[in-house]
Design an enzyme around this catalytic site. Structure first.
Site, PDB file in Angstrom:
ATOM      1  N   ASN A  12     -19.511   0.327  -5.900  1.00 36.04           N
ATOM      2  CA  ASN A  12     -19.316   1.420  -6.848  1.00 36.04           C
ATOM      3  C   ASN A  12     -20.643   1.686  -7.571  1.00 36.04           C
ATOM      4  O   ASN A  12     -21.162   0.807  -8.266  1.00 36.04           O
ATOM      5  CB  ASN A  12     -18.212   1.018  -7.839  1.00 36.04           C
ATOM      6  N   HIS A  15     -22.522   3.292 -12.221  1.00 39.64           N
ATOM      7  CA  HIS A  15     -23.356   2.937 -13.370  1.00 39.64           C
ATOM      8  C   HIS A  15     -24.854   3.141 -13.143  1.00 39.64           C
ATOM      9  O   HIS A  15     -25.631   3.063 -14.088  1.00 39.64           O
ATOM     10  CB  HIS A  15     -22.993   1.539 -13.867  1.00 39.64           C
ATOM     11  N   HIS A  48     -16.531   7.281  -9.004  1.00 39.99           N
ATOM     12  CA  HIS A  48     -15.440   7.803  -9.825  1.00 39.99           C
ATOM     13  C   HIS A  48     -15.932   9.037 -10.562  1.00 39.99           C
ATOM     14  O   HIS A  48     -16.778   8.939 -11.450  1.00 39.99           O
ATOM     15  CB  HIS A  48     -15.018   6.703 -10.813  1.00 39.99           C
ATOM     16  N   ARG A  50     -15.224  11.251 -13.209  1.00 41.36           N
ATOM     17  CA  ARG A  50     -14.316  11.285 -14.364  1.00 41.36           C
ATOM     18  C   ARG A  50     -14.246  12.683 -14.949  1.00 41.36           C
ATOM     19  O   ARG A  50     -15.186  13.480 -14.795  1.00 41.36           O
ATOM     20  CB  ARG A  50     -14.788  10.305 -15.443  1.00 41.36           C
ATOM     21  N   ARG A  54     -18.972  11.396 -17.249  1.00 40.71           N
ATOM     22  CA  ARG A  54     -19.901  10.527 -17.995  1.00 40.71           C
ATOM     23  C   ARG A  54     -20.860   9.778 -17.074  1.00 40.71           C
ATOM     24  O   ARG A  54     -21.889   9.318 -17.506  1.00 40.71           O
ATOM     25  CB  ARG A  54     -19.122   9.534 -18.860  1.00 40.71           C
ATOM     26  N   GLU A  75     -12.889   7.820  -6.362  1.00 42.75           N
ATOM     27  CA  GLU A  75     -11.863   7.464  -7.341  1.00 42.75           C
ATOM     28  C   GLU A  75     -11.582   8.694  -8.181  1.00 42.75           C
ATOM     29  O   GLU A  75     -12.517   9.342  -8.673  1.00 42.75           O
ATOM     30  CB  GLU A  75     -12.350   6.334  -8.237  1.00 42.75           C
ATOM     31  N   THR A 106     -11.587   1.915 -16.405  1.00 40.26           N
ATOM     32  CA  THR A 106     -10.188   2.060 -16.003  1.00 40.26           C
ATOM     33  C   THR A 106      -9.436   0.804 -16.415  1.00 40.26           C
ATOM     34  O   THR A 106      -9.565  -0.241 -15.791  1.00 40.26           O
ATOM     35  CB  THR A 106     -10.112   2.285 -14.474  1.00 40.26           C
ATOM     36  N   GLU A 156      -5.023  -0.455  -3.957  1.00 43.10           N
ATOM     37  CA  GLU A 156      -6.088  -1.314  -4.480  1.00 43.10           C
ATOM     38  C   GLU A 156      -5.503  -2.083  -5.656  1.00 43.10           C
ATOM     39  O   GLU A 156      -5.051  -1.483  -6.645  1.00 43.10           O
ATOM     40  CB  GLU A 156      -7.306  -0.482  -4.923  1.00 43.10           C
ATOM     41  N   HIS A 195     -12.156  -4.578  -9.614  1.00 37.44           N
ATOM     42  CA  HIS A 195     -12.326  -4.442 -11.067  1.00 37.44           C
ATOM     43  C   HIS A 195     -12.694  -5.785 -11.693  1.00 37.44           C
ATOM     44  O   HIS A 195     -11.957  -6.757 -11.590  1.00 37.44           O
ATOM     45  CB  HIS A 195     -11.089  -3.893 -11.781  1.00 37.44           C
TER      46      HIS A 195
HETATM   47  N1  PXP Z   1     -11.933  -0.144  -8.278  1.00 35.22           N
HETATM   48  C1  PXP Z   1     -11.472   0.827  -9.096  1.00 35.22           C
HETATM   49  C2  PXP Z   1     -10.287   1.603  -8.669  1.00 35.22           C
HETATM   50  C3  PXP Z   1     -12.132   1.098 -10.316  1.00 35.22           C
HETATM   51  O1  PXP Z   1     -11.673   2.074 -11.112  1.00 35.22           O
HETATM   52  C4  PXP Z   1     -13.291   0.363 -10.630  1.00 35.22           C
HETATM   53  C5  PXP Z   1     -14.029   0.673 -11.893  1.00 35.22           C
HETATM   54  O2  PXP Z   1     -14.473   1.975 -11.878  1.00 35.22           O
HETATM   55  C6  PXP Z   1     -13.732  -0.604  -9.741  1.00 35.22           C
HETATM   56  C7  PXP Z   1     -13.027  -0.859  -8.577  1.00 35.22           C
HETATM   57  C8  PXP Z   1     -14.985  -1.387  -9.983  1.00 35.22           C
HETATM   58  O3  PXP Z   1     -14.840  -2.168 -11.120  1.00 35.22           O
HETATM   59  P1  PXP Z   1     -16.123  -2.894 -11.701  1.00 35.22           P
HETATM   60  O4  PXP Z   1     -17.080  -1.833 -12.093  1.00 35.22           O
HETATM   61  O5  PXP Z   1     -15.570  -3.661 -12.853  1.00 35.22           O
HETATM   62  O6  PXP Z   1     -16.646  -3.782 -10.609  1.00 35.22           O
END
Ligand code: PXP
Length: 244
Positions: A12, A15, A48, A50, A54, A75, A106, A156, A195
């Site tokens: 992901n 960030h 994601h 949003r 952001r 996402e 999330t 997931e 997550h």
């Molecule tokens: N999976 C989903 C569905 C999420 O919403 C997120 C966070 O955006 C993640 C995985 C990744 O989580 P993390 O950034 O805590 O590794």
């Protein structure tokens, strides 16, 4: 030797965009992150979009898709706006997540059980467009049953409770993940998980044999600040492989 199937790593890259947006310019570019992930053993890109934009922005999606052949897992909240964007971009997969404007990330799973009527047309329209739908749910039996009723091919499992559990609670949270991954797989649903996963807590989840994919973001990007993205993805990949 492990007999279970290989475990995919979806990275992901939200960030990277968070850091870019802190200054409003173009650097660091999440597309460059996607290219590095593709070159160093990641199996997919997760992003994601949003409602408040952001981190990932609309134009990032097309640029990521153009830059790599890796499957894109979008996402998205279950809204008409996001549905239209998904249908326009046609990512490989769409993971439906709950979204509240004021949350930092999330925070909980999607209430697939309580929102069947709202989710059903969205799941159907994504599926009709050839997009593989995933539902981001808490590891609870009633949510797996709801995913079945919605005909989602993937769930997931939200690993946040496990990741943030006290030492005493962690085994219980892990058991829920393992039991629900087994229940999903038994019913023909492919279980993914994600997550809050880190080098320290990833291996017990990676060892659940039915789990086919982990989606990991914040920790990998945070580590990349110190060691580089190639190194952080490589180390996570090695830990996941060693756990299988
Ligand atoms: N999976 C989903 C569905 C999420 O919403 C997120 C966070 O955006 C993640 C995985 C990744 O989580 P993390 O950034 O805590 O590794």
């Amino acid at each position: 030797m492990s007999l279970s199937r290989p475990l995919r790593l979806g990275v992901n890259i939200d960030h990277v965009a968070t850091i870019r947006n802190a200054r409003g310019g173009e650097h660091p570019d999440p597309v460059r992150a996607a290219e590095i992930v593709a070159a160093c053993g990641g199996d997919g890109i997760t992003a994601h979009l949003r409602e408040d934009r952001r981190h990932i922005r609309d134009d990032d999606l097309a640029r990521i898709q153009a830059a790599t052949d890796l499957p894109l897992n979008l996402e998205m909240a279950a809204t008409e706006e996001m549905l239209a964007i998904a249908l326009r971009h046609k990512p490989h997969a769409a993971c439906i997540v709950p979204e509240r404007r004021e949350e930092r990330t999330t925070e909980g799973g999607l209430d697939a059980a309580g929102q069947h009527n709202r989710l059903a047309p969205i799941v159907a329209r994504l599926t009709d467009a050839g997009i593989r739908v995933s539902l981001f749910i808490a590891p609870e039996e009633r949510q797996i049953e709801a995913a079945l009723r919605l005909r989602a091919p993937v769930v997931e499992l939200h690993t946040g409770e496990y990741a943030h559990a006290s030492d005493e609670e962690r085994a219980t949270e892990l058991r829920k993940l393992a039991d629900m991954a087994a229940l999903a797989a038994k019913n023909g649903i492919e279980p993914h998980a994600g997550h809050g996963l880190t080098y320290d807590n990833v291996q017990p989840v990676a060892a659940i044999p039915q789990v086919a994919e982990l989606n990991i973001g914040h920790y990998l990007i945070g580590e990349a600040v110190f060691v580089g993205l190639e190194a952080s993805v490589g180390r996570m990949r090695a830990l996941m492989d060693a756990a299988r």
